[in-house]
Design a protein around this motif. Structure first.
Motif, PDB file in Angstrom:
ATOM      1  N   ASP A 103       0.820  -1.220   0.000  1.00 43.36           N
ATOM      2  CA  ASP A 103       0.000   0.000   0.000  1.00 43.36           C
ATOM      3  C   ASP A 103       0.852   1.268   0.000  1.00 43.36           C
ATOM      4  OD1 ASP A 103       0.956   0.155   2.594  1.00 43.36           O
ATOM      5  OD2 ASP A 103      -1.007  -0.044   3.552  1.00 43.36           O
ATOM      6  N   GLY A 104       2.174   1.118  -0.057  1.00 38.06           N
ATOM      7  CA  GLY A 104       3.068   2.263  -0.126  1.00 38.06           C
ATOM      8  C   GLY A 104       3.510   2.809   1.218  1.00 38.06           C
ATOM      9  N   THR A 105       2.950   2.287   2.296  1.00 43.34           N
ATOM     10  CA  THR A 105       3.379   2.775   3.611  1.00 43.34           C
ATOM     11  C   THR A 105       4.657   2.051   4.025  1.00 43.34           C
ATOM     12  OG1 THR A 105       2.027   1.151   4.781  1.00 43.34           O
ATOM     13  CG2 THR A 105       1.012   3.310   4.339  1.00 43.34           C
ATOM     14  N   GLU A 106       5.359   2.662   4.950  1.00 45.19           N
ATOM     15  CA  GLU A 106       6.602   2.075   5.430  1.00 45.19           C
ATOM     16  C   GLU A 106       6.473   1.691   6.886  1.00 45.19           C
ATOM     17  OE1 GLU A 106       9.893   4.593   4.532  1.00 45.19           O
ATOM     18  OE2 GLU A 106       9.369   4.701   2.429  1.00 45.19           O
ATOM     19  N   ASP A 107       6.875   0.461   7.178  1.00 42.01           N
ATOM     20  CA  ASP A 107       6.834  -0.020   8.550  1.00 42.01           C
ATOM     21  C   ASP A 107       7.968   0.591   9.363  1.00 42.01           C
ATOM     22  OD1 ASP A 107       4.628  -1.757   8.262  1.00 42.01           O
ATOM     23  OD2 ASP A 107       5.910  -3.292   7.359  1.00 42.01           O
ATOM     24  N   ASP A 108       7.773   0.642  10.666  1.00 44.41           N
ATOM     25  CA  ASP A 108       8.830   1.104  11.560  1.00 44.41           C
ATOM     26  C   ASP A 108       9.872   0.024  11.809  1.00 44.41           C
ATOM     27  OD1 ASP A 108       7.708   3.616  11.863  1.00 44.41           O
ATOM     28  OD2 ASP A 108       6.510   3.016  13.594  1.00 44.41           O
ATOM     29  N   ALA A 109       9.515  -1.230  11.553  1.00 44.14           N
ATOM     30  CA  ALA A 109      10.431  -2.347  11.795  1.00 44.14           C
ATOM     31  C   ALA A 109      10.109  -3.470  10.820  1.00 44.14           C
ATOM     32  CB  ALA A 109      10.290  -2.845  13.235  1.00 44.14           C
ATOM     33  N   ILE A 110      11.085  -4.338  10.604  1.00 36.01           N
ATOM     34  CA  ILE A 110      10.843  -5.498   9.757  1.00 36.01           C
ATOM     35  C   ILE A 110      10.107  -6.558  10.571  1.00 36.01           C
ATOM     36  CG2 ILE A 110      12.807  -5.033   8.255  1.00 36.01           C
ATOM     37  CD1 ILE A 110      14.405  -7.145   9.727  1.00 36.01           C
ATOM     38  N   PRO A 111       9.408  -7.479   9.908  1.00 33.62           N
ATOM     39  CA  PRO A 111       8.727  -8.558  10.636  1.00 33.62           C
ATOM     40  C   PRO A 111       9.718  -9.353  11.496  1.00 33.62           C
ATOM     41  CG  PRO A 111       8.036  -8.514   8.341  1.00 33.62           C
ATOM     42  CD  PRO A 111       9.170  -7.539   8.468  1.00 33.62           C
ATOM     43  N   ASP A 112       9.239  -9.884  12.589  1.00 35.87           N
ATOM     44  CA  ASP A 112      10.081 -10.606  13.536  1.00 35.87           C
ATOM     45  C   ASP A 112      10.855 -11.748  12.868  1.00 35.87           C
ATOM     46  OD1 ASP A 112      10.943 -10.743  16.294  1.00 35.87           O
ATOM     47  OD2 ASP A 112       9.909 -12.698  16.349  1.00 35.87           O
ATOM     48  N   ALA A 113      10.205 -12.487  11.974  1.00 33.10           N
ATOM     49  CA  ALA A 113      10.884 -13.595  11.298  1.00 33.10           C
ATOM     50  C   ALA A 113      12.038 -13.076  10.429  1.00 33.10           C
ATOM     51  CB  ALA A 113       9.897 -14.384  10.450  1.00 33.10           C
ATOM     52  N   ASP A 114      11.827 -11.944   9.766  1.00 31.07           N
ATOM     53  CA  ASP A 114      12.887 -11.360   8.947  1.00 31.07           C
ATOM     54  C   ASP A 114      14.018 -10.838   9.827  1.00 31.07           C
ATOM     55  OD1 ASP A 114      11.456 -11.959   6.675  1.00 31.07           O
ATOM     56  OD2 ASP A 114      10.769  -9.912   6.322  1.00 31.07           O
ATOM     57  N   TYR A 115      13.684 -10.318  10.987  1.00 25.24           N
ATOM     58  CA  TYR A 115      14.713  -9.850  11.909  1.00 25.24           C
ATOM     59  C   TYR A 115      15.580 -11.025  12.376  1.00 25.24           C
ATOM     60  CZ  TYR A 115      17.079  -7.804  15.885  1.00 25.24           C
ATOM     61  OH  TYR A 115      18.044  -7.382  16.764  1.00 25.24           O
ATOM     62  N   ASP A 175      16.041 -13.774  10.779  1.00 30.35           N
ATOM     63  CA  ASP A 175      16.816 -14.175   9.604  1.00 30.35           C
ATOM     64  C   ASP A 175      18.031 -13.258   9.431  1.00 30.35           C
ATOM     65  OD1 ASP A 175      17.099 -15.669   6.973  1.00 30.35           O
ATOM     66  OD2 ASP A 175      16.871 -13.604   6.239  1.00 30.35           O
ATOM     67  N   LEU A 176      17.829 -11.964   9.606  1.00 33.06           N
ATOM     68  CA  LEU A 176      18.922 -11.001   9.490  1.00 33.06           C
ATOM     69  C   LEU A 176      20.008 -11.280  10.529  1.00 33.06           C
ATOM     70  CD1 LEU A 176      20.187  -8.399   8.339  1.00 33.06           C
ATOM     71  CD2 LEU A 176      18.785  -7.144  10.003  1.00 33.06           C
ATOM     72  N   VAL A 177      19.612 -11.516  11.748  1.00 33.53           N
ATOM     73  CA  VAL A 177      20.587 -11.801  12.808  1.00 33.53           C
ATOM     74  C   VAL A 177      21.365 -13.068  12.470  1.00 33.53           C
ATOM     75  CG1 VAL A 177      20.852 -12.438  15.245  1.00 33.53           C
ATOM     76  CG2 VAL A 177      19.348 -10.526  14.597  1.00 33.53           C
ATOM     77  N   SER A 178      20.688 -14.090  11.994  1.00 28.38           N
ATOM     78  CA  SER A 178      21.370 -15.335  11.609  1.00 28.38           C
ATOM     79  C   SER A 178      22.383 -15.091  10.498  1.00 28.38           C
ATOM     80  CB  SER A 178      20.358 -16.384  11.139  1.00 28.38           C
ATOM     81  OG  SER A 178      19.537 -16.777  12.197  1.00 28.38           O
ATOM     82  N   ARG A 179      21.982 -14.310   9.514  1.00 26.44           N
ATOM     83  CA  ARG A 179      22.897 -14.000   8.410  1.00 26.44           C
ATOM     84  C   ARG A 179      24.105 -13.213   8.906  1.00 26.44           C
ATOM     85  NH1 ARG A 179      20.576 -15.121   3.471  1.00 26.44           N
ATOM     86  NH2 ARG A 179      18.331 -15.524   3.547  1.00 26.44           N
ATOM     87  N   MET A 180      23.867 -12.251   9.780  1.00 30.55           N
ATOM     88  CA  MET A 180      24.971 -11.440  10.289  1.00 30.55           C
ATOM     89  C   MET A 180      25.940 -12.290  11.127  1.00 30.55           C
ATOM     90  SD  MET A 180      24.583  -8.631   8.854  1.00 30.55           S
ATOM     91  CE  MET A 180      26.019  -7.948   9.630  1.00 30.55           C
TER      92      MET A 180
END
Length: 170
Positions: free
Chosen positions: A129-141, A143-148
């Motif tokens: 819808d074009g809006t921007e979230d303040d944070a990424i979804p918990d599952a993506d977060y 995933d990001l931590v695992s990648r880092m």
């Protein structure tokens, strides 16, 4: 009380498309700019190029910079890679490619004798819808931590001493 001089260097992103090899940018940095400290940019070398070519380019970088009395302080992921969402892309396959790209960048840095690599880890895409979230979804977060964590282990294995990865501003 004596003033301590702050080391002054330059990011090599300005060399893209013109002074693309160490034998071109080293004399420019040393003789024209009067500097002996640089930050390498991965806009000059793509870490997905073949291994034998990367090894040759890394050796040339080490040798030529040293011959000109230039210290390569660190490597920046470059403006080209900066433009992608990378590790924060909504599609996990794109995140896989970005993780592999960073691992190869760490490998090249190690081969070139560069102990620090930095740059943004990605950008959060807006919603449908074009809006921007303040944070990424918990599952993506998670995933990001695992990648880092995996990337920090890769960096350690290649002997890197510092990673600087920041979120890309919206």
């Amino acid at each position: 009380m004596t003033a301590m001089a702050i080391p002054l260097g330059v990011n090599l992103s300005f060399c893209v498309k013109r002074w693309v090899t160490p034998d071109l940018w080293s004399p420019l940095v040393r003789n024209e700019l009067g500097l002996n400290l640089v930050q390498f940019s991965f806009d000059l070398v793509d870490p997905t190029w073949p291994d034998d070519l990367l090894a040759e380019l890394a050796e040339d970088l080490r040798h030529t910079a040293a011959a000109h009395g230039i210290t390569v302080h660190s490597a920046f992921i470059g403006l080209a890679h900066y433009t992608y969402n990378q590790l924060l892309h909504p599609n996990p396959r794109v995140r896989d490619v970005a993780e592999a790209w960073l691992a190869r960048a760490y490998r090249f840095a190690s081969l070139a004798g560069i102990s620090r690599v930095g740059g943004p880890l990605g950008a959060v895409a807006s919603r449908l819808d074009g809006t921007e979230d303040d944070a990424i979804p918990d599952a993506d977060y998670r995933d990001l931590v695992s990648r880092m964590l995996r990337l920090s282990e890769v960096a350690r294995q290649y002997g890197l001493t510092e990673l600087y990865i920041e979120p890309t501003p919206k």
